[in-house]
Design a protein around this motif. Structure first.
Motif, PDB file in Angstrom:
ATOM      1  N   LEU A  57       9.989   6.809 -21.617  1.00  0.00           N
ATOM      2  CA  LEU A  57       8.966   6.202 -20.773  1.00  0.00           C
ATOM      3  C   LEU A  57       9.477   5.947 -19.365  1.00  0.00           C
ATOM      4  N   ILE A  58       8.548   5.998 -18.402  1.00  0.00           N
ATOM      5  CA  ILE A  58       8.777   5.436 -17.073  1.00  0.00           C
ATOM      6  C   ILE A  58       7.677   4.414 -16.859  1.00  0.00           C
ATOM      7  N   THR A  59       8.061   3.165 -16.591  1.00  0.00           N
ATOM      8  CA  THR A  59       7.074   2.098 -16.420  1.00  0.00           C
ATOM      9  C   THR A  59       7.103   1.595 -14.989  1.00  0.00           C
ATOM     10  N   ARG A  60       6.030   0.842 -14.636  1.00  0.00           N
ATOM     11  CA  ARG A  60       5.939   0.293 -13.281  1.00  0.00           C
ATOM     12  C   ARG A  60       5.368  -1.118 -13.357  1.00  0.00           C
ATOM     13  N   GLN A  89       0.818  -1.197   0.000  1.00  0.00           N
ATOM     14  CA  GLN A  89       0.000   0.000   0.000  1.00  0.00           C
ATOM     15  C   GLN A  89       0.854   1.250   0.000  1.00  0.00           C
ATOM     16  N   LYS A  90       1.937   1.211   0.789  1.00  0.00           N
ATOM     17  CA  LYS A  90       2.764   2.416   0.905  1.00  0.00           C
ATOM     18  C   LYS A  90       3.456   2.718  -0.416  1.00  0.00           C
ATOM     19  N   TYR A  91       3.843   1.658  -1.180  1.00  0.00           N
ATOM     20  CA  TYR A  91       4.531   1.882  -2.441  1.00  0.00           C
ATOM     21  C   TYR A  91       3.656   2.606  -3.452  1.00  0.00           C
ATOM     22  N   LYS A  92       2.296   2.487  -3.312  1.00  0.00           N
ATOM     23  CA  LYS A  92       1.402   3.115  -4.292  1.00  0.00           C
ATOM     24  C   LYS A  92       1.226   4.615  -4.074  1.00  0.00           C
ATOM     25  N   VAL A  93       1.781   5.123  -2.971  1.00  0.00           N
ATOM     26  CA  VAL A  93       1.577   6.535  -2.646  1.00  0.00           C
ATOM     27  C   VAL A  93       2.549   7.375  -3.450  1.00  0.00           C
ATOM     28  N   ILE A  94       2.129   7.828  -4.649  1.00  0.00           N
ATOM     29  CA  ILE A  94       2.926   8.721  -5.486  1.00  0.00           C
ATOM     30  C   ILE A  94       2.041   9.916  -5.795  1.00  0.00           C
ATOM     31  N   THR A  95       2.471  11.082  -5.392  1.00  0.00           N
ATOM     32  CA  THR A  95       1.612  12.274  -5.483  1.00  0.00           C
ATOM     33  C   THR A  95       1.552  12.792  -6.913  1.00  0.00           C
ATOM     34  N   LYS A  96       0.589  13.662  -7.125  1.00  0.00           N
ATOM     35  CA  LYS A  96       0.429  14.284  -8.428  1.00  0.00           C
ATOM     36  C   LYS A  96       1.649  15.116  -8.773  1.00  0.00           C
ATOM     37  N   ASP A  97       2.173  15.840  -7.782  1.00  0.00           N
ATOM     38  CA  ASP A  97       3.352  16.675  -8.036  1.00  0.00           C
ATOM     39  C   ASP A  97       4.541  15.818  -8.461  1.00  0.00           C
ATOM     40  N   THR A  98       4.633  14.638  -7.862  1.00  0.00           N
ATOM     41  CA  THR A  98       5.747  13.744  -8.228  1.00  0.00           C
ATOM     42  C   THR A  98       5.621  13.320  -9.677  1.00  0.00           C
ATOM     43  N   PHE A  99       4.388  12.952 -10.082  1.00  0.00           N
ATOM     44  CA  PHE A  99       4.185  12.549 -11.472  1.00  0.00           C
ATOM     45  C   PHE A  99       4.500  13.700 -12.429  1.00  0.00           C
ATOM     46  N   GLU A 100       4.123  14.910 -12.037  1.00  0.00           N
ATOM     47  CA  GLU A 100       4.395  16.068 -12.906  1.00  0.00           C
ATOM     48  C   GLU A 100       5.897  16.304 -13.037  1.00  0.00           C
ATOM     49  N   ILE A 129       3.570   4.651 -16.787  1.00  0.00           N
ATOM     50  CA  ILE A 129       3.002   5.659 -15.889  1.00  0.00           C
ATOM     51  C   ILE A 129       3.401   7.070 -16.305  1.00  0.00           C
ATOM     52  N   VAL A 130       4.515   7.214 -17.071  1.00  0.00           N
ATOM     53  CA  VAL A 130       4.918   8.530 -17.592  1.00  0.00           C
ATOM     54  C   VAL A 130       5.453   8.304 -18.993  1.00  0.00           C
ATOM     55  N   ALA A 131       4.986   9.124 -19.968  1.00  0.00           N
ATOM     56  CA  ALA A 131       5.469   9.041 -21.343  1.00  0.00           C
ATOM     57  C   ALA A 131       5.827  10.435 -21.816  1.00  0.00           C
ATOM     58  N   SER A 132       6.904  10.528 -22.645  1.00  0.00           N
ATOM     59  CA  SER A 132       7.315  11.841 -23.153  1.00  0.00           C
ATOM     60  C   SER A 132       6.198  12.452 -23.992  1.00  0.00           C
ATOM     61  N   ILE A 178      12.118  -4.770  -8.029  1.00  0.00           N
ATOM     62  CA  ILE A 178      11.981  -3.922  -9.205  1.00  0.00           C
ATOM     63  C   ILE A 178      10.689  -3.115  -9.125  1.00  0.00           C
ATOM     64  N   PHE A 179      10.818  -1.788  -9.221  1.00  0.00           N
ATOM     65  CA  PHE A 179       9.673  -0.880  -9.275  1.00  0.00           C
ATOM     66  C   PHE A 179       9.166  -0.824 -10.712  1.00  0.00           C
ATOM     67  N   GLY A 180      10.100  -0.663 -11.687  1.00  0.00           N
ATOM     68  CA  GLY A 180       9.730  -0.528 -13.089  1.00  0.00           C
ATOM     69  C   GLY A 180      10.974  -0.214 -13.894  1.00  0.00           C
ATOM     70  N   THR A 181      10.839   0.620 -14.941  1.00  0.00           N
ATOM     71  CA  THR A 181      11.986   0.968 -15.790  1.00  0.00           C
ATOM     72  C   THR A 181      11.892   2.435 -16.179  1.00  0.00           C
ATOM     73  N   ILE A 182      13.048   2.988 -16.575  1.00  0.00           N
ATOM     74  CA  ILE A 182      13.120   4.271 -17.271  1.00  0.00           C
ATOM     75  C   ILE A 182      13.861   3.986 -18.555  1.00  0.00           C
TER      76      ILE A 182
END
Length: 852
Positions: free
Chosen positions: A34-37, A4-15, A46-49, A117-121
């Motif tokens: 890309l940033i994947t999870r 549960q704690k790992y899912k806490v990623i704020t909007k500002d962090t994503f921006e 979760i993030v794409a250019s 592993i969280f994901g990739t960049i």
């Protein structure tokens, strides 16, 4: 809880992550960032250019693990992945990203703090891309920043890490790519350059406040500056109009120090500012130029080589053939490219061998390929219908993934070699014929050699017999010479000690002359026998640790009387703490006596002779493991023309009939041979009229026992004799000796000393005599008829009735281990002939003391 704690990623962090991936994509000049999870068994983007050409802005890239996307390998192997062109490797043929022509990939894993592993960049591009070390380093740094953010989120630390906009500047300051931020041209100011920019070109922000200033300094040539500005302005226009990645362009920039660098520049619009990135490709360009030069040289080599050089695609199609093929087969390279294998290879075995070899090459790998390629000899068809023998060397070339990339080959004309081999075969057949003839001759010769071998064997047996007879003669001569001499010296000693009564002065002088002559004769016999035994290899040495002080002092004692006759002073210089030497004590004493005797002999009256020991070494010519003994005299010296006469047997410097000094010339020969048998060396120096110095170097003992003896002047000392003590009952002695003269001399002397004697003429008689009366001591000669002394002693010592009777063994020595043989047999004491009767009496008295 943790999940549960790992899912806490704020909007500002994503921006903030969005800004970072946009910036990296712009700097790299690629299609997608890309940033994947990893969520369960899926990989989600979760993030794409946010660039227009990114197909994943509108389409989903989410996939199940196992579908074969690039990121899956990064997640599974937990390490970075670089793919320059996925179309060159069949393993990616079903990859989802290839649907959008994304053929190149650079990605790093993102990890939680517990290494999960969280994901990739990652970055993807729609063309073949070779990512520079600087770009790889940049993406790795971005990975580190995002991982740090993930770790902080895990621990409920600051949730708004990327809210601070200064983070982007911090990132630019740390990346290994030159970055510049400016307004749009023409009259645009430059707001920022990062440290890498300054390191690359040397310019700081104050040097280039505007774009015009930058172009004036970076492009000093006006013509090249104009062309560069037009190209750069065109790139900016494309970026503003299409809002997409613009193809990076190469420029040559002049640095502040005057150096010119090749640079790859890309531009991107970022928040109403112009972001320019600069990648140094100078090293890459130089490498490419060197490769082009090398390729040109190799092509020239191929064009002019007599051997034909060719290359072939993995499907066995020629893509290059050097012109020398026309020299070998008469065909041009263009004609050969159109030929089939059947038109190239004529003989069936060559055709079959060629097909098999190409099949083997197509199936091999880098691990099982021979170091110098595959070699075959093939018969090829020429344009004029003839054939030519060639040697073909085939070498497969593999790419980084181990796939066959190219086949390289060399074809060499070996017609001359084949003709030579044919001639060799004819010669070989001729040799076989000749060999058959030779075999008959060999058989005949072998028979002759057999007969000769039989004769040689007979000769060898005769030589062995002669050598044995020589040893027996040496033993016999030692015994036969010493035995009568023993009687002469024994009788002389009896007379001098007045056992038979008083003698006058003339008689005493005559007897002393006889004694001296006998001793001289004994010394001569000993020297001759020693030289003979050394030359025959029959000398035995009794090695043990011996005291230098003891052997030096005893040697000086023995020479003292001779020195006193000429009023010569003897001096010994023996430093304290000398180590022991590993040597045969009797032979080293013999060496010192020979040197001291020569020194006294050749030193005039009132001279001086010195015996000195040196250790540790004082000069470079003395080995650190050897002790040096020096005998120095103030004698007549040796002239240079006589030096080569030294150490030669039976040669004296003064060899005239009226010579002044007596001697046989064997003394120094024995000195040299005995020292060398000890692993040492002999040297000397001399000056006529001043004297000589002889030096011997001997190995020190391994386990050294040190003694302290002060340097001293040797004075004449007398032996402490053991006085004869006669008990109330006179001791009874059995004398076993076969020489009548020796029996008479020893019997008369010992009876005069108060002993009773009974005589046996051989070993068997001695044993028989013991049944009548038991003696207190036995004097046993070794060389006797019937039963020799050694066997007689062994018998007596094994008999409990006689084993405690002391036995003195007497013999004329033949080998160096005579003493050991006698003592091993059971003798209590050993004496060599000729025997001094006084010493014999002392030994008897010493052995009888416990029972007297």
């Amino acid at each position: 809880m943790m999940g549960q704690k790992y899912k806490v990623i704020t909007k500002d962090t994503f921006e903030e992550w969005q800004r970072i991936i946009n910036a990296i994509t712009n700097i790299a000049g690629v299609t997608v960032g890309l940033i994947t999870r990893v969520l369960g068994n899926q990989v989600k983007t979760i993030v794409a250019s946010q660039n227009a050409e990114n197909p994943y802005l509108k389409l989903s890239r989410d996939s199940v693990i196992g579908s074969g996307i690039y990121c899956e390998q990064v997640i599974r192997n937990k390490t970075k992945l670089i793919i320059n062109n996925a179309l060159k490797n069949q393993k990616w043929e079903n990859n989802f990203d290839l649907q959008y022509n994304l053929i190149s990939y650079l990605g790093f894993p993102l990890r939680y703090s517990d290494n999960r592993i969280f994901g990739t960049i990652c970055l993807l591009n729609n063309r073949e891309t070779y990512y520079s070390d600087d770009l790889i380093y940049l993406l790795e740094k971005m990975r580190d920043v995002i991982e740090s953010q993930i770790h902080e989120i895990e621990n409920n630390w600051l949730d708004q890490l990327f809210v601070n906009k200064s983070l982007l500047k911090t990132i630019f300051d740390s990346i290994p790519v030159g970055i510049g931020l400016s307004a749009f041209p023409p009259n645009s100011g430059i707001f920022y350059v990062n440290p890498r920019f300054t390191n690359l070109f040397g310019y700081i922000i104050n040097d280039i406040p505007t774009i015009n200033d930058w172009f004036s300094l970076a492009y000093p040539d006006t013509h090249y500056r104009s062309l560069s500005y037009k190209l750069w302005f065109k790139m900016i226009s494309q970026a503003r109009q299409k809002k997409e990645i613009v193809e990076p362009q190469e420029f040559q920039i002049t640095c502040k120090n005057g150096d010119v660098k090749d640079v790859l520049i890309s531009v991107r619009i970022l928040d109403n500012m112009l972001l320019s990135s600069f990648v140094d490709i100078t090293k890459q360009k130089r490498t490419e130029a060197q490769l082009r030069l090398s390729e040109k040289r190799h092509r020239l080599l191929a064009e002019y080589a007599t051997d034909n050089i060719w290359t072939m695609t993995p499907d066995f199609q020629f893509d290059y053939i050097s012109p020398s093929i026309e020299y070998i087969r008469g065909y041009t390279p263009e004609e050969v490219r159109l030929q089939s294998f059947e038109q190239i290879l004529v003989a069936p075995d060559s055709l079959l061998k060629g097909y098999q070899r190409l099949k083997e090459v197509s199936q091999c790998s880098p691990e099982n390929t021979p170091k110098y390629g595959f070699r075959d000899e093939l018969e090829l068809i020429c344009k004029d219908g003839s054939t030519v023998w060639t040697e073909v060397i085939i070498t497969p070339v593999f790419d980084k993934q181990g796939n066959l990339k190219q086949i390289q080959g060399i074809t060499r004309n070996i017609a001359d070699r084949k003709n030579y081999e044919f001639e060799l075969k004819e010669a070989h057949d001729q040799i076989i014929k000749i060999n058959a003839e030779l075999e008959e001759r060999v058989k005949k010769r072998t028979f002759e050699l057999k007969e000769r071998e039989i004769r040689l064997e007979k000769t060898n047996q005769e030589l062995i017999k002669a050598n044995r007879l020589k040893d027996e003669f040496l033993a016999m001569m030692s015994h036969e010479l010493r035995t009568p001499l023993n009687a002469i010296l024994g009788m002389t000693e009896i007379l001098l000690e007045k056992i038979y009564g008083e003698i006058n002065i003339q008689q005493e002088q005559s007897l002393k002359t006889i004694e001296n002559s006998g001793q001289h004769l004994l010394s001569l016999i000993n020297d001759i026998l020693d030289v003979t035994k050394i030359e025959a290899g029959k000398i035995d040495l009794n090695f043990k640790n011996i005291s230098v002080y003891s052997v030096c002092e005893s040697s000086l004692d023995l020479i003292q009387a001779q020195a006193q006759k000429k009023q010569i002073q003897l001096q010994s210089i023996l430093p304290p703490d000398l180590p022991e030497i590993y040597a045969d004590e009797n032979r080293i004493r013999q060496v010192l006596l020979n040197l001291l005797n020569n020194a006294v002999k050749f030193t005039p009256n009132y001279g001086q002779v010195t015996l000195e020991a040196i250790y540790p070494p004082l000069s470079d010519n003395q080995d650190s493991h050897h002790l040096r003994l020096l005998v120095t005299d103030t004698g007549i010296g040796i002239a240079k023309e006589n030096i080569n006469k030294l150490f030669q047997p039976f040669v004296q410097i003064d060899s005239n009939l009226n010579r002044q000094y007596e001697g046989t010339g064997l003394g120094l020969v024995l000195v040299k041979k005995f020292v060398e048998l000890h692993g040492g060396k002999v040297s000397f120096s001399s000056r006529v009229g001043w004297g000589s110095c002889f030096m011997i170097d001997l190995p020190i003992a391994r386990n050294q026992i040190k003694h302290k003896i002060s340097t001293s002047i040797n004075n004449n000392t007398s032996n402490n004799r053991i006085e004869t003590k006669i008990t109330k009952k006179q001791p009874l002695i059995l004398l076993a000796e076969d020489n009548e003269a020796n029996v008479i001399s020893m019997q008369n002397y010992l009876e005069a000393k108060g002993y009773r004697l009974f005589i046996a003429m051989d070993g068997q008689e001695a044993i028989s005599a013991l049944s009548g009366e038991k003696p207190d001591l036995i004097v046993m000669d070794i060389q006797m008829p019937k039963l020799d002394g050694i066997r007689a002693i062994e018998y007596l010592k094994q008999n409990p009735d006689y084993c405690n009777i002391p036995i003195i063994a007497i013999t004329a020595p033949v080998s160096g281990n005579d003493r050991e043989k006698c003592l091993k047999a059971g003798a209590d004491e050993y004496m060599s002939k000729p025997v001094r009767l006084r010493d014999l009496a002392n030994h008897i008295q010493r052995l009888l003391i416990p029972t007297s």
